[in-house]
Each structure stands twice: as structure tokens, then as C-alpha cells.
Design an enzyme around this catalytic site. Structure first.
Site, PDB file in Angstrom:
ATOM      1  N   LYS A   1       0.842  -1.189   0.000  1.00  0.00           N
ATOM      2  CA  LYS A   1       0.000   0.000   0.000  1.00  0.00           C
ATOM      3  C   LYS A   1       0.886   1.252   0.000  1.00  0.00           C
ATOM      4  O   LYS A   1       2.068   1.126   0.307  1.00  0.00           O
ATOM      5  CB  LYS A   1      -0.934  -0.019   1.204  1.00  0.00           C
ATOM      6  CG  LYS A   1      -0.229  -0.256   2.554  1.00  0.00           C
ATOM      7  CD  LYS A   1      -0.186   0.926   3.437  1.00  0.00           C
ATOM      8  CE  LYS A   1       1.178   1.431   3.684  1.00  0.00           C
ATOM      9  NZ  LYS A   1       1.394   2.270   4.816  1.00  0.00           N
TER      10      LYS A   1
ATOM     11  N   HIS B   1      -0.466  -5.039   6.072  1.00  0.00           N
ATOM     12  CA  HIS B   1       0.173  -5.945   7.046  1.00  0.00           C
ATOM     13  C   HIS B   1      -0.595  -6.023   8.368  1.00  0.00           C
ATOM     14  O   HIS B   1      -0.415  -6.969   9.118  1.00  0.00           O
ATOM     15  CB  HIS B   1       1.650  -5.595   7.247  1.00  0.00           C
ATOM     16  CG  HIS B   1       1.889  -4.419   8.140  1.00  0.00           C
ATOM     17  ND1 HIS B   1       1.823  -3.131   7.692  1.00  0.00           N
ATOM     18  CD2 HIS B   1       2.185  -4.334   9.462  1.00  0.00           C
ATOM     19  CE1 HIS B   1       2.080  -2.314   8.699  1.00  0.00           C
ATOM     20  NE2 HIS B   1       2.295  -3.010   9.787  1.00  0.00           N
TER      21      HIS B   1
ATOM     22  N   LYS C   1      -1.503  -9.463  11.374  1.00  0.00           N
ATOM     23  CA  LYS C   1      -1.188  -9.478  12.814  1.00  0.00           C
ATOM     24  C   LYS C   1      -2.092 -10.470  13.534  1.00  0.00           C
ATOM     25  O   LYS C   1      -3.307 -10.466  13.325  1.00  0.00           O
ATOM     26  CB  LYS C   1      -1.383  -8.078  13.422  1.00  0.00           C
ATOM     27  CG  LYS C   1      -0.350  -7.052  12.964  1.00  0.00           C
ATOM     28  CD  LYS C   1      -0.647  -5.701  13.597  1.00  0.00           C
ATOM     29  CE  LYS C   1       0.233  -4.608  13.019  1.00  0.00           C
ATOM     30  NZ  LYS C   1       1.556  -4.522  13.617  1.00  0.00           N
TER      31      LYS C   1
ATOM     32  N   GLU D   1       1.582   6.711  17.363  1.00  0.00           N
ATOM     33  CA  GLU D   1       2.971   6.240  17.253  1.00  0.00           C
ATOM     34  C   GLU D   1       3.903   7.285  17.840  1.00  0.00           C
ATOM     35  O   GLU D   1       3.664   8.488  17.685  1.00  0.00           O
ATOM     36  CB  GLU D   1       3.344   6.012  15.782  1.00  0.00           C
ATOM     37  CG  GLU D   1       2.542   4.916  15.115  1.00  0.00           C
ATOM     38  CD  GLU D   1       3.009   4.669  13.687  1.00  0.00           C
ATOM     39  OE1 GLU D   1       3.715   3.692  13.463  1.00  0.00           O
ATOM     40  OE2 GLU D   1       2.678   5.490  12.809  1.00  0.00           O
TER      41      GLU D   1
ATOM     42  N   ASP E   1      -1.564   7.011   4.610  1.00  0.00           N
ATOM     43  CA  ASP E   1      -0.595   6.014   5.077  1.00  0.00           C
ATOM     44  C   ASP E   1      -1.262   5.007   6.010  1.00  0.00           C
ATOM     45  O   ASP E   1      -0.946   3.820   5.977  1.00  0.00           O
ATOM     46  CB  ASP E   1       0.549   6.742   5.812  1.00  0.00           C
ATOM     47  CG  ASP E   1       1.679   5.817   6.230  1.00  0.00           C
ATOM     48  OD1 ASP E   1       1.977   4.879   5.472  1.00  0.00           O
ATOM     49  OD2 ASP E   1       2.266   6.035   7.310  1.00  0.00           O
TER      50      ASP E   1
ATOM     51  N   HIS F   1      -4.794   0.648   6.939  1.00  0.00           N
ATOM     52  CA  HIS F   1      -4.864  -0.202   8.128  1.00  0.00           C
ATOM     53  C   HIS F   1      -6.115   0.016   8.991  1.00  0.00           C
ATOM     54  O   HIS F   1      -6.774  -0.942   9.398  1.00  0.00           O
ATOM     55  CB  HIS F   1      -3.634   0.026   9.014  1.00  0.00           C
ATOM     56  CG  HIS F   1      -2.333  -0.095   8.295  1.00  0.00           C
ATOM     57  ND1 HIS F   1      -2.093  -1.047   7.340  1.00  0.00           N
ATOM     58  CD2 HIS F   1      -1.178   0.610   8.397  1.00  0.00           C
ATOM     59  CE1 HIS F   1      -0.860  -0.919   6.888  1.00  0.00           C
ATOM     60  NE2 HIS F   1      -0.286   0.083   7.512  1.00  0.00           N
TER      61      HIS F   1
ATOM     62  N   LYS G   1       1.938  10.514  14.122  1.00  0.00           N
ATOM     63  CA  LYS G   1       3.362  10.325  14.447  1.00  0.00           C
ATOM     64  C   LYS G   1       3.739  11.271  15.582  1.00  0.00           C
ATOM     65  O   LYS G   1       3.083  12.299  15.790  1.00  0.00           O
ATOM     66  CB  LYS G   1       4.230  10.678  13.228  1.00  0.00           C
ATOM     67  CG  LYS G   1       3.939   9.852  11.985  1.00  0.00           C
ATOM     68  CD  LYS G   1       4.550   8.489  12.047  1.00  0.00           C
ATOM     69  CE  LYS G   1       4.337   7.719  10.767  1.00  0.00           C
ATOM     70  NZ  LYS G   1       4.416   6.284  10.920  1.00  0.00           N
TER      71      LYS G   1
END
Ligand code: BG6
Length: 491
Positions: free
Chosen positions: A165, A195, A199, A233, A252, A257, A343
Site C-alpha cells: 500500500k 500488514h 497481525k 505512534e 498512510d 490499516h 506520528k
């Protein structure tokens, strides 16, 4: 479109699904990049040591860096030492390094032909008939030309392709990218990776919901007051400014996600866990997602972001986003889904919180310590590695009164199960792609729908608001929380 598209799909529940895949040549595009170093090379050696790589396999790395085979092996060794969980003792590294070779793209004129040559050599080494697996760990803009080169050099035959992605940057570019891919590969050859779906803790959402009679009865608007998906994060954008500046937190993380996690949380029970049925139910949720209203979106940018090399002095890229989403169907009508990520925040976490409604009758007075807004009943999924699930509720405090206090029950992966079988998300997904199992991958129709949902926000994004590094983001993000809803309701 290839006529040799592989069709065999493993049953995700059958023991064969964890068998060794057939002989493969894995082609790693972007083999010297950040993702390859942090996840893919360490993941591949872990798969080898877990006996989950094919018995006959070769890995051809490629990128625009000029490296020979030995230099690529050194790079891989350094990456695995720094980021891998493998102890490179015994013959582990020896065995792995023998699988590696490298083709510099753009080195000798026709780079596609150079790569094709290396791939054919690798095929011969594995004994002729090998399945190809192309992993495109490259910036979105580079993907179309790679796909064309693969087609032009016959490397789409008997091949699968894993795409990283983001899949496009908006609806139009996603459609164009899908068309481009489909002009070379059939859809069943394409594995779009997200991803988060690899998980363990995310897959456990499905287990918890559909393997138990305990939770599903309350999994609806009657009992759930709100859902929060939080992925703060502490990391800054590091050396990824070039990628991040064009992408931002929404593209992003959210449109990929966080929306995929929302899909698992909100879907109707599928009739089976096969890729098609599970995928259909997830796409139905995306169909029901209301197009985002920019009024319910807060975008933030951490102070100092504009000073980073590769970032524009007047950059409008968000490094934080909080939004309210709505799933307009019978199960979820009126239940807000609050999504937040960014972030440089105070903590690094991946948490889903399902808040439950207050009981119909307030028998316990406020003086008993029941403040539902402060201590709502909640199910909290920590999607970390290893993850946990916590039920938060009120319990009677010991003593002669009916005073209540907040209590919790926690299931924790690391203390409850043998972790030895655990695969890191990328490892699981690479293995699934080699066995042809699409269950944990995303689909073109779902991705296009998510871009459609995002369109109003992309057309009229609210201005970015600054926030201090190490904080919880811009203050106005507090408006997009269940607590603010509670205040609205009380007014
Ligand atoms: C990636 C994003 O897809 O996911 C990164 O590009 C982000 O910006 C990362 O940091 C988070 O993944 P994980 O597995 O570390 O939570």
C-alpha cells in the site's frame, strides 16, 4: 492478462495451509529499502528456519542501487542482525545467504531483461518449474512501470504479485493502478498487502467474534455506544520524509490499516472463513461506510515537521488525523467509529475500544461510584505483538457498602499461548501468498470503495493544526471522542 494464472487456493483452515509451499523464486523489488531491511529479509530467514519456505527456493533482490550478489548478502546480514529475531548461529545464515542474488535495475540498459536473466538462472537452480512471487516494496509511483516490465519480459507467467500500500492516492489513481495491474496479471495473481491483517491480534478479532457465543449478541447498536480505533505512534517520519510528504497520515494509515480493522470489527458473520466470503462481508461494510464529512475530521502536524530534509517549508501534509466514521447499516446505525492515528505522539499503541451502553436502569446512585462516562463498560483490544483483550467493568468494592470500583479482566497472548508458532505479520502474509491464499489480503473493489468514501475529505481537507511532539495531537481532536458525545448528550 496471463492465461497461466495460478488457481489453486488453499483452505485457510486445513492443515495443508501450513505445509511448505511449492518451489519458488521470490523477487524482491526495493530490496535495499527500509521495509526490506526491517521486515522482509528478517521475515524470510525466519520462515526458512521455521521450515515454511519452500524446500527449493531462491530470492532475487532488485533495486536501483548498484550492488553485486556479495554486497546484497552483506546488506541482508546487517539488516537481519539489526532487525531480526533470528540468532544467526549454526548454518542458519549460511543456508539463507546461498538463496540470495541481486540484479541492479537500470544497470545495463534494459533493466527488465537483466532481471529476467537472473530470475531464469534462479529458476534453473530450483530445478526448472518454479512459481514466481514478486514482492513490490517500492513507492506507489514506481509500481506501474514494474508491472509493465514484468509483463514485457514474461515474468507474469506462473507468477503472483504482492503489492504494498498505498494503492493509489485517490479513487482515480486507484482505478488506473488496478487497470494497469489487470492488463498484465489476473486478479487471482494479485495480493494487495495490508500488514495489519497479518497481525495475530487483528485476526483474533474474528476468532473472538465468531468462535464464541459470548460477545456476538452484544455486537450491535443496541449495546455498543461507540467504537474507537487508535494507532498513536511515538516514531517521527525518520528517513521516510520523501514518501510521507506525498502520503500523510490519512493515506498512510487510515484508508489502509484502520479501515481494514474497522472492516473486521463491523462485518456481518461470514458463512465461512474463505477468502471470498470473508472479503465479501468486509466489502459490504465499506459499501455501508458513509463518505467522510470533513467537519468531523481533525488534521494535525507535529512542530518541527517542516524543518525535516525533504519536507516543504509550507507543507500541508498531516502527521496526525482523527475522524468520525459512520457505518450506515442496521447493525451500526448511529454508532460513531472514532479513528485516530499520528506520528510523534505521547505513546505508541494499537488499540480498539468497544464502548458499551449504560445499563437500562440506574440502580446504583452516583455516590456508589458509578460514573458511566468515566468508567464505561468496555472491551479493549490491544493489537500489539503480543496482543491482549481486556473487559472493563464495575465491581462491588469489598466492605459493608454497595460502593463500586472499576475492574478489569485481561486475556494476554504471551501468558496464554505458546508463542513459538507466532509469525510476524509480513511472514504470515508472504507464506499465504506462496500458498495462494487470499484470505488476509485486500481486494480491488474494497480499496476503490474506500477511496470513494475518502473523496469528500481529499477534496476539502481541513487545515492542519500544529501539535507538540510527545503530546496527544491537536487539542481539537478531543471533540472527536466518545466523551465529547456524552457531553453533547447531556446538554
Ligand atoms: C506502515 C506505515 O504501513 O505501518 C508506517 O507506512 C507505520 O508509517 C507502520 O509506522 C505501523 O505498523 P506497525 O506494524 O509497526 O504498527
Amino acid at each position: 492478462m496471463s492465461e497461466n494464472a495460478p488457481t489453486a487456493v488453499a483452505d485457510p483452515l486445513s492443515p495443508e495451509a501450513v505445509k511448505r509451499p511449492p518451489p519458488h523464486v521470490i523477487v524482491l523489488f526495493g530490496a535495499t529499502g527500509d521495509l526490506a531491511k526491517r521486515k522482509l529479509l528478517p521475515g524470510l530467514i525466519h520462515l526458512l528456519n521455521a521450515d515454511l519456505l519452500p524446500e527449493e527456493v531462491r530470492i532475487v533482490g532488485t533495486s536501483t542501487s548498484v550492488l553485486d550478489d556479495e554486497e546484497f548478502r552483506s546488506l541482508a546480514c546487517a539488516a537481519i542482525t539489526e532487525f531480526g529475531k533470528e540468532d544467526l548461529v549454526g548454518d542458519s545464515w549460511e543456508r539463507f545467504s546461498e538463496l540470495l542474488s541481486f540484479a541492479t535495475s537500470g544497470e545495463e540498459g534494459d533493466s527488465g531483461a537483466v532481471l529476467a536473466g537472473r530470475v531464469r538462472e534462479a529458476e534453473e537452480e530450483v530445478g526448472g518449474e518454479a512459481q514466481l512471487l514478486h514482492f513490490l516494496s517500492v513507492p506507489p509511483a514506481a509500481a506501474p512501470s514494474i508491472v509493465r516490465e514484468l509483463g514485457a519480459n514474461g515474468l507474469h507467467e506462473n507468477a503472483r504479485i504482492i503489492m504494498e500500500k498505498p494503492f493509489g492516492t485517490d479513487l482515480e489513481s486507484a482505478r488506473a493502478l488496478n487497470e494497469e495491474i489487470h492488463s498484465v496479471f489476473a486478479e487471482n495473481q494479485v495480493f494487495r498487502i495490508d500488514h495489519f491483517l497479518g497481525k495475530e491480534a487483528v485476526q483474533n478479532i474474528l476468532a473472538l467474534r465468531f468462535a464464541n457465543g459470548l460477545f456476538e449478541p452484544i455486537w450491535n447498536r443496541e449495546h455498543v455506544s461507540s467504537v474507537q480505533i487508535d494507532v498513536p505512534e511515538t516514531l517521527d517520519v525518520g528517513t521516510r520524509a520523501g514518501f510521507y510528504e506525498k502520503t500523510g497520515a490519512f493515506r498512510d494509515m487510515v484508508v489502509t490499516h484502520l479501515f481494514q480493522v474497522l472492516g473486521y470489527l463491523a462485518m456481518e458473520p461470514p458463512t465461512s472463513l474463505r477468502a471470498k466470503t470473508l472479503g465479501d462481508e468486509k466489502v459490504k461494510v465499506f459499501e455501508a461506510l458513509r463518505p467522510l464529512d470533513p467537519e468531523y475530521v481533525v488534521r494535525g502536524q507535529y512542530e518541527g515537521y517542516r524543518e525535516i530534509d525533504g519536507v516543504a517549508g509550507d507543507s500541508d501534509t498531516e502527521t496526525f488525523v482523527a475522524l468520525r466514521a459512520n457505518v450506515d447499516n442496521w447493525r451500526w446505525q448511529g454508532v460513531p467509529f472514532f479513528l485516530r492515528t499520528g506520528k510523534c505522539l505521547a505513546e505508541g499503541k494499537r488499540v480498539v475500544t468497544i464502548m458499551l451502553r449504560e445499563p437500562a436502569l440506574r440502580m446504583f446512585p452516583q455516590s456508589a461510584g458509578v460514573h458511566h462516562h468515566e468508567h464505561p463498560n468496555a472491551l479493549v483490544f490491544d493489537l500489539g505483538d503480543p496482543g491482549s483483550i481486556t473487559a472493563e467493568f464495575m465491581a462491588k468494592q469489598p466492605g459493608a457498602t454497595m460502593a463500586l470500583g472499576p475492574a478489569r479482566m485481561t486475556f494476554s497472548y504471551d501468558t496464554s499461548f505458546e508463542a513459538a508458532n507466532q509469525l510476524e505479520a509480513y511472514e504470515r502474509l508472504i507464506h499465504d501468498a506462496m500458498t495462494g491464499d487470499h484470505t488476509l489480503f485486500t481486494r480491488a473493489d474494497g480499496i476503490e470503495r474506500l477511496w470513494e468514501v475518502a473523496e469528500p475529505l481529499l477534496d476539502a481537507p481541513p487545515p492542519v493544526e500544529p501539535y507538540a511532539g510527545g503530546s496527544w495531537g491537536p487539542e481539537s481532536a478531543a471533540e472527536l471522542t466518545p466523551w465529547n458525545l456524552a457531553e453533547e448528550e447531556e446538554e
